[in-house]
Design a protein around this motif. Sequence first.
Motif, short mmCIF file in Angstrom:
data_model
loop_
_atom_site.label_atom_id
_atom_site.label_comp_id
_atom_site.label_asym_id
_atom_site.label_seq_id
_atom_site.Cartn_x
_atom_site.Cartn_y
_atom_site.Cartn_z
N ARG A 1 -6.31 1.23 -4.77
CA ARG A 1 -5.35 1.12 -3.65
C ARG A 1 -4.71 2.34 -3.77
NH1 ARG A 1 0.42 -1.19 -3.84
NH2 ARG A 1 -0.60 -3.07 -5.31
N ALA A 2 -5.13 3.51 -4.49
CA ALA A 2 -5.40 4.84 -3.72
C ALA A 2 -5.80 5.24 -2.80
CB ALA A 2 -5.02 5.66 -5.15
N LEU A 3 -7.31 4.70 -2.52
CA LEU A 3 -8.04 5.29 -1.11
C LEU A 3 -6.97 4.31 -0.46
CD1 LEU A 3 -10.42 5.59 0.09
CD2 LEU A 3 -11.26 3.61 -0.93
N LEU A 4 -6.61 2.68 -0.47
CA LEU A 4 -5.55 2.44 0.62
C LEU A 4 -4.62 3.23 0.75
CD1 LEU A 4 -5.95 -1.20 -0.70
CD2 LEU A 4 -8.08 -0.25 1.09
N GLU A 5 -4.02 3.59 0.11
CA GLU A 5 -2.92 4.31 0.45
C GLU A 5 -3.46 5.18 0.98
OE1 GLU A 5 0.43 3.99 0.66
OE2 GLU A 5 0.75 2.54 -0.84
N SER A 6 -4.12 6.49 0.94
CA SER A 6 -4.96 7.30 1.60
C SER A 6 -5.35 7.46 2.33
CB SER A 6 -5.59 8.16 0.76
OG SER A 6 -7.04 7.58 0.51
N ILE A 7 -5.81 6.30 3.16
CA ILE A 7 -6.68 6.38 4.56
C ILE A 7 -5.46 5.28 5.34
CG2 ILE A 7 -8.80 6.46 3.74
CD1 ILE A 7 -8.68 3.06 3.96
N SER A 8 -4.41 5.00 5.07
CA SER A 8 -3.52 4.77 5.80
C SER A 8 -3.09 5.04 7.15
CB SER A 8 -2.48 3.51 4.94
OG SER A 8 -2.77 2.78 4.49
N PRO A 9 -2.65 4.92 8.53
CA PRO A 9 -2.58 6.04 9.63
C PRO A 9 -0.45 6.58 8.40
CG PRO A 9 -3.65 4.40 10.02
CD PRO A 9 -3.53 4.22 8.94
N VAL A 10 -0.11 5.54 8.45
CA VAL A 10 1.46 5.39 8.38
C VAL A 10 1.93 6.86 7.53
CG1 VAL A 10 1.72 3.94 6.32
CG2 VAL A 10 3.34 3.92 8.18
N ASN A 11 0.65 6.74 6.75
CA ASN A 11 0.91 8.17 5.29
C ASN A 11 0.85 9.01 6.76
OD1 ASN A 11 2.05 5.73 3.66
ND2 ASN A 11 -0.32 5.88 2.96
N ALA B 1 -1.77 -0.79 9.99
CA ALA B 1 -0.98 1.05 9.98
C ALA B 1 -0.81 1.25 8.49
CB ALA B 1 0.71 1.11 10.55
N ASN B 2 -1.10 0.04 7.89
CA ASN B 2 -0.99 0.39 6.20
C ASN B 2 -1.63 -0.67 5.70
OD1 ASN B 2 -0.26 1.04 3.29
ND2 ASN B 2 1.44 1.69 3.76
N PHE B 3 -2.42 -0.22 4.76
CA PHE B 3 -4.40 -1.51 4.52
C PHE B 3 -2.53 -1.96 3.33
CE2 PHE B 3 -7.68 1.09 6.62
CZ PHE B 3 -7.77 -0.39 6.99
N VAL B 4 -2.82 -1.09 1.49
CA VAL B 4 -1.14 -1.53 1.73
C VAL B 4 -0.94 -2.96 1.47
CG1 VAL B 4 0.02 -1.46 -0.79
CG2 VAL B 4 -2.05 0.63 -0.53
N THR B 5 0.18 -2.33 2.21
CA THR B 5 1.25 -4.00 2.84
C THR B 5 0.45 -4.90 4.00
OG1 THR B 5 2.01 -2.19 4.75
CG2 THR B 5 3.26 -2.22 3.18
N PHE B 6 -0.41 -4.36 4.78
CA PHE B 6 -1.14 -5.46 5.23
C PHE B 6 -2.02 -6.56 4.57
CE2 PHE B 6 -5.80 -6.34 6.55
CZ PHE B 6 -5.18 -7.06 7.07
N LEU B 7 -2.81 -5.76 3.01
CA LEU B 7 -3.35 -7.04 2.07
C LEU B 7 -1.91 -7.86 1.28
CD1 LEU B 7 -5.91 -4.52 0.84
CD2 LEU B 7 -6.13 -6.89 2.69
N GLU B 8 -1.03 -6.90 1.07
CA GLU B 8 0.11 -7.56 0.64
C GLU B 8 0.96 -8.53 1.64
OE1 GLU B 8 1.91 -3.64 -2.50
OE2 GLU B 8 2.60 -5.13 -0.73
N ASN B 9 0.61 -8.73 2.62
CA ASN B 9 1.42 -9.45 3.68
C ASN B 9 0.24 -10.21 4.61
OD1 ASN B 9 3.96 -8.67 2.69
ND2 ASN B 9 3.49 -6.81 3.90
N THR B 10 -0.57 -10.16 4.69
CA THR B 10 -1.61 -11.36 5.41
C THR B 10 -1.99 -12.64 4.64
OG1 THR B 10 -3.66 -10.83 6.53
CG2 THR B 10 -3.75 -10.82 4.36
N GLY B 11 -2.19 -13.52 5.37
CA GLY B 11 -2.39 -14.61 5.05
C GLY B 11 -3.37 -15.30 3.98
N ASP B 12 -2.89 -16.03 2.26
CA ASP B 12 -3.07 -15.73 1.09
C ASP B 12 -4.62 -16.27 1.26
OD1 ASP B 12 -1.08 -15.51 -0.17
OD2 ASP B 12 -1.20 -17.50 -0.84
#
Length: 612
Positions: free
Chosen positions: A527-537, A499-510
Amino acid sequence: MFDIERYLNVRSAHGASVGPDGETLAFLMDTTGVPQVWTLDAPGAWPEQRTFFDDRVTFASWSPERPELIVGRDRGGDEKETLYRLDAADGSITDLTEHPDAKHWFGGWGPDGERFAFASNRRDESVFDVYVQDRTATGADAELVFEGDGWFSVAGWSPDGDRLLLTESHSSFDQDVYVLDVATGRRRHLTPHEGTVRHLSADWGPDGEGVYLATDRDTDTLRLSHIDLSTDELSAVGAAGSEATPLADDAWNVDGVAVDQDSRRLVYSRNVDGYTELGVGELVAPGRLDHFPTPDLPPCVAGGVSFGPDGDRFALTVTRSDDTANVHVVDVTTGETERFTRASTAGIPRDTFVAPELVRYPSFDDREIPAFFSLPETDTGHGETPVVVDVHGGPESQRRPSFGRVKQYLLSRGYAVFEPNVRGSTGYGKAYTHLDDVEKRMDSVADLRAGVDWLHDHPAVDPDRIAVMGASYGGFMTLAAMTADPDIWAAGIDIVGIANFVTFLENTGDWRRELREAEYGSLDGNRALLESISPVNHVDDIAAPLFVLHGENDPRVPVSEAHRIVEGAREAGVPVRELIFEDEGHGFTKLENRIEAYAAIVEFLDTHLAAE
C-alpha cells in the motif's frame, strides 16, 4: 485535408468466422459506428448486415452444422457480455444467457453444433464457473459443469465432444491449463509448475491426443509446444523428421496457435518486433509439423484464425499502419492469399497513410527501448515538427504497427507520433516484461524521459512542443510522466487512466483485482508503495495543461479516478479539462462519442502545441 470525423469514419473488418458451407464469412465491421455482424460469400462482394444493436458486438461464431451463429454484445461498454443465437435464415435473434448483470465468455460450439460452452461469473462476481448449454435452451437452463474458484475460461471442446479445455489465469503472465470431463465434472491439471509461467492459446490436437499451445516454461519467450495427454509430457513442437523446434530461434514469441482437428492443419503466429510472421503446416505425428509455404502477406499484424470446414482454407484479420483492418483468406497448402473485405477508408486515399520507422533508443541503464516513429509529410527536417508521445495500455501489452485512425489524422495535421514499447511491454520476452513490476514501476516512466531525450536529438523535432497521451495504463503513464518530469511536456492527455493505484484496486471489478495486484502490488503488502507512485499524490508537480477523458460505465478503471485527478489538478492550479461520456466504458466505442472525444483532443493539442 480531411477532418477528424472523416478519419474516424475509416472502417475496419475483423473477427472472421467461416460458415459450415465453407463459403460464407461472418465478421465484425463498424460501418454503423459500432461493430456489428456482417456476412459475405465471395471476395469483394457486397456484405449483408446481420445485427442491428445500438451497442457493439464483440464476436461472432458460426455453428459447425447449421446456418446460425452465436454472437456477443455488451451494453454501454460495461463488458458484461450477453450471448445471442442469430438465425442466418430468418434473422431472428435469441438471448441465450438472460443474465445481463453477469459476464459470459464464449467457449465454443460442441463438434455436433447441439451445445456450446461458456464461462460466467453469474454465481459469484469474483470467480468464473463453466457452463454447457443446449443451442435452443435459454437463461437458467444452462448446466453448471464446473464451479470455479478463480478466473477460468473455456478454450474449446475435444473432438469427441466429451471434454472441455480450460485455462485458469492467475495473472497476465501465469496461467494453467486443464481438461474437464463434461459428464463427471472431473478436472485434470496439465500444467503444474512453480513460479509464473504463461500457457496461452491452447487448442486440441487431432483425435484429442494432445494439446497445442504457446508457453514460456524454461524459456524467456513463448514457443510452440505440445502436451501429450497419454503422458502429460510437454515438449517443443518439432519440424517433420526432426527433434528441433520449427522456429529458427527463441528470440520472439509465438503468440497464437490454431488447429483444425479433422485435417490436422496448424497455424501459428510469431511476433517479430511487432510484426506478424505466420507458420502453416500439417501435423504428421503428435508434436511434429510439416510446413507449407508461408502465406503471401505484406508486413502486417495478423490474427484471429478461423478454418473452413475442410481445413483447406482459413480466414484471418490483417492490418498495417498504412491500411485499415480487413479479412483475408489463405489457401493452406499454397499460401496464396485473397482479401475478402473492403472496409472503407472514408474516401481518404490509402497512399496518404503513413507507415512508421522502427527505432531503438538507450534508456537510463543503457537498455535499448524499441519504438515506432512516424513523421508527417509536412516535416522539413529543421526542428519544426511537434510530437505526440502515445503510450500503450496494459501494461502487459505492446504497440504494434497496426492501423490507427487518430494517429493518421494527427500525421495529416503535421504532428509526428512516437510510440515507445517501454520496459514492461510484451513481445520482447518475459524478462523484459517484468522489468517494471511493483517497486520498479517508475523505471518505465524513466524510459519515457529517455525517449524524449532521443526526440530532442532528432533533427525534425521541436523540443518545446512534445505532448504525452495514453489510455488505461497508458493514462497512468501520462499522469506519472507529467508529475515525474513536468518540464519536458507541453501538454498531456489522460484517457480512462489510473490516477491512484489504491483507490483503483479498491474499486475495480472483483473479478480483476487479483490479476492486477500481481502486476502492480497488493493493497495488503504494498500500500505505501502504491500511494507513493500514484500521480494524484503528486498533482502539484504538474506544469503542463491536462485533458482527462473517461467513460461513466468503466468496469476496469472506475470513473472516480478521473474525478480525483481533475479535482486535484484544479486545486493545484493546473489548467485541466474533463470530458465524461455517460454511455461508455473503458474506452469509446460509439462513433458520435469518438468524434466528440478526438475532436476535443485535437483542439486541445492545437491550442497548447501551436507554434509561436
